[in-house]
Design a protein around this motif. Structure first.
Motif, PDB file in Angstrom:
ATOM      1  N   ILE A 167      39.630  86.598  55.810  1.00 46.32           N
ATOM      2  CA  ILE A 167      39.914  85.531  54.843  1.00 46.32           C
ATOM      3  C   ILE A 167      39.510  86.078  53.478  1.00 46.32           C
ATOM      4  N   TYR A 168      40.458  86.147  52.577  1.00 45.44           N
ATOM      5  CA  TYR A 168      40.227  86.774  51.270  1.00 45.44           C
ATOM      6  C   TYR A 168      40.071  85.702  50.202  1.00 45.44           C
ATOM      7  N   ILE A 169      38.958  85.732  49.469  1.00 48.61           N
ATOM      8  CA  ILE A 169      38.783  84.798  48.362  1.00 48.61           C
ATOM      9  C   ILE A 169      38.474  85.582  47.097  1.00 48.61           C
ATOM     10  N   ALA A 229      44.914  83.609  53.190  1.00 49.78           N
ATOM     11  CA  ALA A 229      44.544  83.529  54.606  1.00 49.78           C
ATOM     12  C   ALA A 229      45.762  83.222  55.457  1.00 49.78           C
ATOM     13  N   ASP A 230      45.567  83.258  56.751  1.00 52.43           N
ATOM     14  CA  ASP A 230      46.603  82.928  57.722  1.00 52.43           C
ATOM     15  C   ASP A 230      47.251  81.581  57.367  1.00 52.43           C
ATOM     16  N   PRO A 231      48.557  81.429  57.536  1.00 51.21           N
ATOM     17  CA  PRO A 231      49.240  80.176  57.171  1.00 51.21           C
ATOM     18  C   PRO A 231      48.649  78.931  57.832  1.00 51.21           C
ATOM     19  N   ILE A 232      48.212  79.063  59.096  1.00 50.24           N
ATOM     20  CA  ILE A 232      47.637  77.899  59.791  1.00 50.24           C
ATOM     21  C   ILE A 232      46.341  77.471  59.104  1.00 50.24           C
ATOM     22  N   LEU A 233      45.488  78.446  58.771  1.00 48.01           N
ATOM     23  CA  LEU A 233      44.240  78.137  58.077  1.00 48.01           C
ATOM     24  C   LEU A 233      44.518  77.599  56.677  1.00 48.01           C
ATOM     25  N   SER A 234      45.471  78.196  55.973  1.00 46.09           N
ATOM     26  CA  SER A 234      45.794  77.752  54.613  1.00 46.09           C
ATOM     27  C   SER A 234      46.268  76.308  54.597  1.00 46.09           C
ATOM     28  N   ARG A 285      45.418  73.946  56.678  1.00 47.24           N
ATOM     29  CA  ARG A 285      44.251  73.077  56.884  1.00 47.24           C
ATOM     30  C   ARG A 285      43.351  73.057  55.652  1.00 47.24           C
ATOM     31  N   LEU A 286      43.266  74.171  54.955  1.00 51.17           N
ATOM     32  CA  LEU A 286      42.457  74.201  53.733  1.00 51.17           C
ATOM     33  C   LEU A 286      43.025  73.254  52.676  1.00 51.17           C
ATOM     34  N   ARG A 287      44.352  73.209  52.569  1.00 49.62           N
ATOM     35  CA  ARG A 287      44.948  72.266  51.620  1.00 49.62           C
ATOM     36  C   ARG A 287      44.641  70.825  52.026  1.00 49.62           C
ATOM     37  N   ALA A 288      44.648  70.562  53.310  1.00 48.49           N
ATOM     38  CA  ALA A 288      44.368  69.206  53.777  1.00 48.49           C
ATOM     39  C   ALA A 288      42.930  68.802  53.482  1.00 48.49           C
ATOM     40  N   ILE A 289      41.985  69.707  53.702  1.00 47.48           N
ATOM     41  CA  ILE A 289      40.586  69.353  53.435  1.00 47.48           C
ATOM     42  C   ILE A 289      40.305  69.354  51.939  1.00 47.48           C
ATOM     43  N   ARG A 290      41.041  70.177  51.193  1.00 46.98           N
ATOM     44  CA  ARG A 290      40.921  70.142  49.728  1.00 46.98           C
ATOM     45  C   ARG A 290      41.371  68.791  49.185  1.00 46.98           C
ATOM     46  N   ARG A 291      42.411  68.217  49.803  1.00 46.64           N
ATOM     47  CA  ARG A 291      42.880  66.896  49.376  1.00 46.64           C
ATOM     48  C   ARG A 291      41.778  65.861  49.509  1.00 46.64           C
ATOM     49  N   ASN A 345      52.626  85.717  51.753  1.00 51.68           N
ATOM     50  CA  ASN A 345      53.688  84.762  51.453  1.00 51.68           C
ATOM     51  C   ASN A 345      53.099  83.559  50.725  1.00 51.68           C
ATOM     52  N   ASP A 346      53.961  82.745  50.163  1.00 54.05           N
ATOM     53  CA  ASP A 346      53.509  81.573  49.402  1.00 54.05           C
ATOM     54  C   ASP A 346      52.612  80.666  50.228  1.00 54.05           C
ATOM     55  N   ASN A 347      52.941  80.507  51.521  1.00 51.89           N
ATOM     56  CA  ASN A 347      52.182  79.568  52.351  1.00 51.89           C
ATOM     57  C   ASN A 347      50.843  80.119  52.822  1.00 51.89           C
ATOM     58  N   GLU A 348      50.485  81.311  52.345  1.00 48.62           N
ATOM     59  CA  GLU A 348      49.192  81.901  52.692  1.00 48.62           C
ATOM     60  C   GLU A 348      48.208  81.850  51.525  1.00 48.62           C
ATOM     61  N   LEU A 349      48.571  81.178  50.442  1.00 42.50           N
ATOM     62  CA  LEU A 349      47.706  81.084  49.260  1.00 42.50           C
ATOM     63  C   LEU A 349      47.321  79.633  48.992  1.00 42.50           C
ATOM     64  N   VAL A 350      46.043  79.427  48.667  1.00 46.92           N
ATOM     65  CA  VAL A 350      45.521  78.100  48.326  1.00 46.92           C
ATOM     66  C   VAL A 350      44.697  78.241  47.046  1.00 46.92           C
ATOM     67  N   ILE A 351      44.994  77.436  46.039  1.00 40.38           N
ATOM     68  CA  ILE A 351      44.260  77.483  44.767  1.00 40.38           C
ATOM     69  C   ILE A 351      42.994  76.647  44.883  1.00 40.38           C
ATOM     70  N   THR A 352      41.912  77.160  44.319  1.00 40.39           N
ATOM     71  CA  THR A 352      40.619  76.462  44.358  1.00 40.39           C
ATOM     72  C   THR A 352      40.007  76.423  42.969  1.00 40.39           C
ATOM     73  N   VAL A 353      38.965  75.610  42.836  1.00 40.58           N
ATOM     74  CA  VAL A 353      38.248  75.524  41.557  1.00 40.58           C
ATOM     75  C   VAL A 353      37.166  76.617  41.559  1.00 40.58           C
ATOM     76  N   GLY A 354      37.612  77.853  41.482  1.00 44.79           N
ATOM     77  CA  GLY A 354      36.705  78.988  41.533  1.00 44.79           C
ATOM     78  C   GLY A 354      36.496  79.468  42.952  1.00 44.79           C
ATOM     79  N   ALA A 355      35.958  80.695  43.072  1.00 45.21           N
ATOM     80  CA  ALA A 355      35.725  81.286  44.391  1.00 45.21           C
ATOM     81  C   ALA A 355      34.656  80.523  45.166  1.00 45.21           C
ATOM     82  N   GLN A 356      33.687  79.956  44.465  1.00 40.22           N
ATOM     83  CA  GLN A 356      32.619  79.222  45.157  1.00 40.22           C
ATOM     84  C   GLN A 356      33.176  77.975  45.833  1.00 40.22           C
TER      85      GLN A 356
END
Length: 509
Positions: free
Chosen positions: A334-336, A354-359, A361-367, A200-211
């Protein structure tokens, strides 16, 4: 400065700032800005008039007039009636009174930074690449730009379309925690289903590359008390990232079916990092049986699997290899991955599924880390995917890489029959094992002198000293015509260094 010497100086400056990617008007502007900011022209002396500059540079006068007027509007130049154009003295005054640079500081007054570092990233072993690799005739390096498959016209059209007034209003705003909805949709419906992954949409987080995705995960999940299992040999920067958080990094050996499932070792891990589709660096593919068993063990021993599907799109066979994420029934994977690696590595666009709960938190730490990846590039990529350009690149790239792989393996069989290599079923590199008496560092240095670039292999191992007889050959960024001559040249270097003859046939590992 007389008129003749002035003309010579401006012509030299124009050549110095020449940029084929810019219009002539922009090149004139860039030249004048450079001269003004570097203080190479006195503020008391008028720069050549538009007519004179046009004659000096061999350009149309209108080109120079427009460039001058833009520079006046932005404060770089001041136009005085009947006197001409002058460098803005207020701007030069600001430059002269700029804060002191670091090299002006008394060394005795500098902080002792080495005592303050939590760890030293420069002390870690990393993959190194020549910045000028394009200048070598035979660059067998991995992960670089492939001009043969990059769709310049299509990419340019998507970039221009994203600059329209309507599009700008969408991506110019601060996205805060959000990602571009169009890109999320394209990844969810067009990219991930090819790997059997439905989210679902809430399970995806965009990053600056896989690394970057790996870095965020380590930041959020890995503490001093956590144990991370990694493949050995494996991706050096994954090892480096995890080691920056914990010293409990457990090397896990591999064989021709991928990660060896040592239950005792896996049971001690909190997280296990794997590259099952094309193992880094060997390119072996984890068997379906091992994937299923790894997931069973993850559930049994309560560890999380981080699946780096970094090169899933570069499959050169018709054999389907399901991702771990597609087999996961308990949410432990967790798929990257990356959507820029096969297009142009410099674009830097990856994602986490990844799981919505993890996703969340990932957006929060990405911020806290970068706010969000550039919204403009997300928007461009969304359009690029929606128009089918990405699929076209994949088809073209697969055909080219398959052909290059065949040429490379034939060349290795013919010219280096005393080496062993991993049969290339996917990816864009070939893993080579030498006799133990050979040293890949010595070989790489000698080969470079003959125009051949290879990548040493010991950096991929936890224990470097014991594994200096491996190297990697990337083949995406070298033309097909250069592969066989390059391997022939490499063979001559090996014979010169070690005296090996063609006494036995090369063998695919």
């Amino acid at each position: 400065m007389n008129k003749e010497s002035s003309g010579v100086m401006w012509r030299q400056q124009f050549l110095r700032h020449a940029n084929l990617g810019l219009s002539l008007q922009a090149q004139v502007r860039q030249m004048v800005v450079g001269v003004v900011l570097e203080g190479q022209w006195p503020t008391s002396m008028a720069i050549p008039s538009s007519r004179e500059m046009a004659e000096i540079l061999g350009l149309a006068r209108n080109t120079v007039v427009i460039a001058y007027q833009n520079l006046v509007d932005e404060g770089y130049l001041i136009a005085y009636e009947r006197r001409g154009y002058f460098a803005n003295p207020a701007l030069m005054q600001q430059i002269r009174h700029a804060p002191r640079q670091a090299h002006d500081i008394d060394p005795a007054q500098r902080p002792n930074w080495s005592q303050r570092f939590r760890f030293d990233p420069e002390a870690q072993r990393n993959i190194t690449k020549k910045a000028n690799w394009r200048h070598y005739p035979y660059p067998f390096i991995y992960g670089q730009f492939d001009s043969e498959t990059f769709p310049s016209a299509a990419w340019r059209a998507c970039c221009m379309a994203t600059l329209s007034a309507l599009e700008v209003s969408e991506w110019a705003q601060d996205m805060f925690l959000r990602d571009d909805e169009g890109l999320i949709k394209q990844l969810r419906l067009r990219v991930l289903p090819r790997r059997g992954v439905w989210v679902n949409d809430n399970e995806l987080v965009i990053t600056v590359g896989a690394q970057h995705a790996l870095y965020l995960l380590a930041d959020l999940l890995v503490g001093l008390d956590k144990t991370v299992g990694i493949e050995d040999p494996g991706y050096p920067d994954a090892r480096n990232i995890f080691l920056s958080r914990t010293q409990q990094v457990q090397p896990l050996p591999i064989d021709d079916q991928g990660l060896i499932l040592d239950e005792d070792a896996l049971a001690r891990c909190d997280y296990v990092y794997v590259t099952p589709s094309h193992q880094s660096p060997t390119t072996v593919r984890m068997s379906l049986e091992r994937k299923q068993e790894l997931l069973r063990l993850a559930q049994k021993h309560d560890f999380i699997v981080i699946e780096d599907d970094y090169e899933s799109e570069n499959c050169l066979t018709n054999e389907a290899s399901p991702s771990l994420k597609s087999l996961d029934q308990t949410g432990r994977v967790i798929y990257i991955s990356s959507v820029s690696k096969v297009l142009a590595p410099g674009i830097r666009m990856g994602y986490v599924a990844a799981d919505p709960i993890l996703s969340q938190r990932l957006r929060a730490i990405r911020r806290l880390n970068i706010r969000h990846p550039t919204a403009y590039m997300q928007r461009v990529f969304a359009q690029f995917l929606s128009l089918g350009h990405y699929d076209a690149v994949l088809r073209k790239r697969a055909a080219l890489l398959s052909d290059k792989a065949d040429v490379l393996m034939r060349a290795l069989d013919e010219h280096l029959p005393f080496l062993r290599y991993q049969y290339i079923s996917g990816g864009a590199a070939c893993w080579v094992e030498c006799p133990p008496s050979m040293n890949s560092h010595d070989l790489a240095q000698a080969a470079e002198q003959q125009g051949v670039l290879i990548e040493v292999g010991d950096v991929f191992f936890t224990k470097s000293a014991e594994n200096q007889h491996f190297f990697r050959l990337g083949f995406a960024s070298i033309s097909r015509q250069k592969i066989e001559p390059g391997i022939r040249q490499l063979a001559s270097v090996i014979r010169m260094l070690y005296g090996f003859g063609e006494t036995r046939h090369a063998k695919a590992i």
